[in-house]
Write a protein that holds these residues in place. Sequence first.
Motif, PDB file in Angstrom:
ATOM      1  N   SER A  36       0.838  -1.194   0.000  1.00 34.07           N
ATOM      2  CA  SER A  36       0.000   0.000   0.000  1.00 34.07           C
ATOM      3  C   SER A  36       0.876   1.247   0.000  1.00 34.07           C
ATOM      4  O   SER A  36       1.966   1.263   0.577  1.00 34.07           O
ATOM      5  N   ILE A  37       0.390   2.301  -0.660  1.00 34.03           N
ATOM      6  CA  ILE A  37       1.109   3.571  -0.676  1.00 34.03           C
ATOM      7  C   ILE A  37       0.159   4.705  -0.305  1.00 34.03           C
ATOM      8  O   ILE A  37      -1.060   4.600  -0.466  1.00 34.03           O
ATOM      9  N   GLY A  38       0.750   5.786   0.199  1.00 35.20           N
ATOM     10  CA  GLY A  38       0.008   7.006   0.480  1.00 35.20           C
ATOM     11  C   GLY A  38       0.583   8.151  -0.333  1.00 35.20           C
ATOM     12  O   GLY A  38       1.602   8.014  -1.012  1.00 35.20           O
ATOM     13  N   TYR A  39      -0.072   9.306  -0.255  1.00 29.50           N
ATOM     14  CA  TYR A  39       0.347  10.518  -0.959  1.00 29.50           C
ATOM     15  C   TYR A  39       0.303  11.675   0.026  1.00 29.50           C
ATOM     16  O   TYR A  39      -0.701  11.851   0.734  1.00 29.50           O
ATOM     17  N   THR A  40       1.362  12.485   0.048  1.00 27.57           N
ATOM     18  CA  THR A  40       1.400  13.573   1.027  1.00 27.57           C
ATOM     19  C   THR A  40       0.259  14.558   0.839  1.00 27.57           C
ATOM     20  O   THR A  40      -0.194  15.175   1.800  1.00 27.57           O
ATOM     21  N   ASN A  41      -0.225  14.713  -0.393  1.00 28.86           N
ATOM     22  CA  ASN A  41      -1.301  15.668  -0.666  1.00 28.86           C
ATOM     23  C   ASN A  41      -2.686  15.110  -0.367  1.00 28.86           C
ATOM     24  O   ASN A  41      -3.674  15.837  -0.508  1.00 28.86           O
ATOM     25  N   VAL A  42      -2.786  13.856  -0.015  1.00 27.53           N
ATOM     26  CA  VAL A  42      -4.090  13.256   0.264  1.00 27.53           C
ATOM     27  C   VAL A  42      -4.116  12.799   1.717  1.00 27.53           C
ATOM     28  O   VAL A  42      -3.448  11.821   2.089  1.00 27.53           O
ATOM     29  N   ASN A  43      -4.857  13.511   2.534  1.00 23.99           N
ATOM     30  CA  ASN A  43      -4.984  13.191   3.963  1.00 23.99           C
ATOM     31  C   ASN A  43      -3.621  13.026   4.629  1.00 23.99           C
ATOM     32  O   ASN A  43      -3.417  12.130   5.455  1.00 23.99           O
TER      33      ASN A  43
ATOM     34  N   SER B 138     -17.158   4.034   2.559  1.00 26.22           N
ATOM     35  CA  SER B 138     -16.274   2.914   2.239  1.00 26.22           C
ATOM     36  C   SER B 138     -14.861   3.333   2.629  1.00 26.22           C
ATOM     37  O   SER B 138     -14.585   4.518   2.836  1.00 26.22           O
ATOM     38  N   ILE B 139     -13.961   2.372   2.729  1.00 21.29           N
ATOM     39  CA  ILE B 139     -12.557   2.697   2.926  1.00 21.29           C
ATOM     40  C   ILE B 139     -11.750   2.049   1.809  1.00 21.29           C
ATOM     41  O   ILE B 139     -12.190   1.083   1.185  1.00 21.29           O
ATOM     42  N   LYS B 140     -10.569   2.610   1.538  1.00 23.83           N
ATOM     43  CA  LYS B 140      -9.808   2.147   0.385  1.00 23.83           C
ATOM     44  C   LYS B 140      -8.316   2.256   0.643  1.00 23.83           C
ATOM     45  O   LYS B 140      -7.862   3.029   1.498  1.00 23.83           O
ATOM     46  N   THR B 141      -7.569   1.486  -0.104  1.00 27.64           N
ATOM     47  CA  THR B 141      -6.133   1.675  -0.245  1.00 27.64           C
ATOM     48  C   THR B 141      -5.808   1.682  -1.728  1.00 27.64           C
ATOM     49  O   THR B 141      -6.569   1.158  -2.555  1.00 27.64           O
ATOM     50  N   VAL B 142      -4.682   2.304  -2.066  1.00 29.69           N
ATOM     51  CA  VAL B 142      -4.135   2.153  -3.415  1.00 29.69           C
ATOM     52  C   VAL B 142      -2.806   1.431  -3.256  1.00 29.69           C
ATOM     53  O   VAL B 142      -2.053   1.667  -2.304  1.00 29.69           O
ATOM     54  N   ASN B 143      -2.523   0.546  -4.194  1.00 28.14           N
ATOM     55  CA  ASN B 143      -1.438  -0.412  -4.019  1.00 28.14           C
ATOM     56  C   ASN B 143      -0.620  -0.542  -5.293  1.00 28.14           C
ATOM     57  O   ASN B 143      -1.133  -0.294  -6.386  1.00 28.14           O
TER      58      ASN B 143
ATOM     59  N   GLY C  45      10.066  -2.879   1.181  1.00 24.07           N
ATOM     60  CA  GLY C  45       9.381  -4.129   1.495  1.00 24.07           C
ATOM     61  C   GLY C  45       8.129  -3.957   2.321  1.00 24.07           C
ATOM     62  O   GLY C  45       7.453  -4.943   2.621  1.00 24.07           O
ATOM     63  N   HIS C  46       7.817  -2.718   2.698  1.00 30.21           N
ATOM     64  CA  HIS C  46       6.674  -2.489   3.575  1.00 30.21           C
ATOM     65  C   HIS C  46       5.660  -1.534   2.947  1.00 30.21           C
ATOM     66  O   HIS C  46       4.589  -1.960   2.526  1.00 30.21           O
ATOM     67  N   TYR C  47       5.967  -0.239   2.869  1.00 29.93           N
ATOM     68  CA  TYR C  47       5.032   0.736   2.352  1.00 29.93           C
ATOM     69  C   TYR C  47       5.814   1.993   1.981  1.00 29.93           C
ATOM     70  O   TYR C  47       7.021   2.109   2.229  1.00 29.93           O
TER      71      TYR C  47
END
Length: 340
Positions: free
Chosen positions: A123-130, A311-316, A333-335
């Motif tokens: 899973s990845i996140g984005y600094t501009n999103v939450n 709903s909840i989501k991840t982007v991967n 190896g993690h996120y």
Amino acid sequence: MITAFKPAVAVDYHFTPEEKQRFTEALASITANPYTAFPAFQLAVRQLIAQERVPHSFVDACRTARARDLVAHPFHFLTNCPIDEGVPPFDFERPVQSKYELKKTFIGEGFLITYAELMGTPSIGYTNVNAGDIVHDIYPQKALYKSQSQKTLLPIGFHKDLANHFVRPDFVNILGMRSHAENEIFTTFVRNSDLLQHLGPDIERILREPNFYTPYDDLTTYNDKDSRLGQAAMHPVVQGAVDFVYFENRTIAYSDEGKEAITRLNEALHALKGRVLMRPGDFVSSSNNTGLHGKDVGEIRDAYQHKIRWSIKTVNVADLEPHRQHYKEYVPGHYAVVNG
């Protein structure tokens, strides 16, 4: 009653009541908070898997799904998945902050991260999103309810998530948490291979030319206060074998034949689409490179329930390493969290 629609995707796996109960209890044992201590949360999920506290049949189902042909089967649909029960509605003006305050269990988040681990898709996140959260809400927000984002009350055109971002996810995973049976809110799906076959080689040729523009998504630019992202680049709509870099009603063409091709593409999307009225506990993983998805809104019989649908989501991604130049935070190896 709402008309019954044939699902666009078949149910690939259904948790029995006993499996769901045992899995829910295992996920509830995790004490780490995924929003403030994601590394600890991910580690706890990995420990559950290692301890074989995840249903064996589900592990086997994920192993089978990992080997599937993503062009032929871009969507993986599961039902009766573990979710958090009894979570209060979030504040319409500040739903993310409200979630941080109100949500005390993280069963749904645990399910999403378990799935990511079993599928080998970090899973990845984005600094501009939450602010870089790994798990996100699909939940309306007053300031963005007319946008084309996960915070809208409106329909969302067919799209590839983060269609023209410099780090595009390979998978989008969505878990239904709360919905109202009498509101017609459908998740929509189209296989890219079906689109290409329907459109034919002449339209495909035009869509492969770099004469199209898709702005960065609304949610990303809403938080990009200093405009660091700049303007997205021109691009072909069709890339690689079957990849559509596209967002309906946002992607534009700069030639007459390109505009005609977009019209034909939109017609094809709605001629071929299937849709699912997702219930709490329904889950879908969409291959972002071989399928497009969106949201239809029909008759709304309960406006309040529409505002608290959740709903909840991840982007991967299939592999973290190719994008490492863009990460602000990276644990190999993690996120990772993308700087943008």
